[in-house]
Design a protein around this motif. Structure first.
Motif, PDB file in Angstrom:
ATOM      1  N   GLU A  87     -53.258  20.635 -52.892  1.00  0.00           N
ATOM      2  CA  GLU A  87     -52.402  20.445 -51.714  1.00  0.00           C
ATOM      3  C   GLU A  87     -52.343  21.708 -50.859  1.00  0.00           C
ATOM      4  O   GLU A  87     -52.359  21.635 -49.624  1.00  0.00           O
ATOM      5  N   ILE A  88     -52.303  22.862 -51.488  1.00  0.00           N
ATOM      6  CA  ILE A  88     -52.295  24.122 -50.736  1.00  0.00           C
ATOM      7  C   ILE A  88     -53.591  24.289 -49.958  1.00  0.00           C
ATOM      8  O   ILE A  88     -53.592  24.615 -48.772  1.00  0.00           O
ATOM      9  N   VAL A  89     -54.723  24.046 -50.621  1.00  0.00           N
ATOM     10  CA  VAL A  89     -56.021  24.174 -49.945  1.00  0.00           C
ATOM     11  C   VAL A  89     -56.129  23.150 -48.816  1.00  0.00           C
ATOM     12  O   VAL A  89     -56.585  23.471 -47.716  1.00  0.00           O
ATOM     13  N   GLN A  90     -55.689  21.919 -49.066  1.00  0.00           N
ATOM     14  CA  GLN A  90     -55.745  20.895 -48.019  1.00  0.00           C
ATOM     15  C   GLN A  90     -54.907  21.292 -46.804  1.00  0.00           C
ATOM     16  O   GLN A  90     -55.269  20.969 -45.678  1.00  0.00           O
ATOM     17  N   SER A  91     -53.802  21.988 -47.023  1.00  0.00           N
ATOM     18  CA  SER A  91     -52.953  22.377 -45.903  1.00  0.00           C
ATOM     19  C   SER A  91     -53.643  23.392 -44.990  1.00  0.00           C
ATOM     20  O   SER A  91     -53.236  23.575 -43.843  1.00  0.00           O
ATOM     21  N   MET A  92     -54.694  24.015 -45.482  1.00  0.00           N
ATOM     22  CA  MET A  92     -55.434  25.001 -44.686  1.00  0.00           C
ATOM     23  C   MET A  92     -56.755  24.443 -44.167  1.00  0.00           C
ATOM     24  O   MET A  92     -57.566  25.190 -43.638  1.00  0.00           O
TER      25      MET A  92
END
Length: 127
Positions: A87-92
């Protein structure tokens, strides 16, 4: 049926479960991070996709690394951390977005995968 379960969950089968777990991790990571995942690999609802993916990871993880229920807490934490990292990577990564509800669906899937493994542990237990 119990013979098949005992065979599939025997310690000698752990390398196969580890390969399956690795394949699942690669596939799920790719699907989660590709800008436009193929629609043919979908249940039709994003949250059920997450739950199904993480239920599969949890079930395979039990037989790959954590066959005793008392070890499952560590597996659940590791899989939830993996989901959080996605989710963190997807947010970027436009057009993808991170979503806390996706992480909740991941957690529900982990619980479902462990619940599915629970009765199998009773059948797989050596007599």
């Amino acid at each position: 049926m119990s013979r098949l379960i005992r065979f599939a969950t025997a310690p000698g089968q752990r390398p196969l479960w580890r390969v399956l777990l690795a394949v699942l991790l690669v596939a799920i990571t790719w699907l989660a991070l590709v800008p436009a995942p193929p629609q043919v690999v979908s249940t039709g609802w994003d949250k059920s996709n997450h739950a199904l993916a993480f239920a599969s990871l949890a079930f395979a993880g039990v037989w790959a690394w954590c066959p005793r229920p008392r070890q499952w807490g560590w597996l659940a934490v590791a899989l939830l951390a993996y989901g959080g990292a996605i989710e963190i990577v997807q947010s970027m990564m436009p057009p993808r977005t991170g979503d806390a509800l996706d992480l909740l669906a991941d957690g529900c899937g982990i619980v479902l995968g462990l619940l599915a493994a629970w009765p199998v542990t009773a059948i797989a237990r050596p007599r």
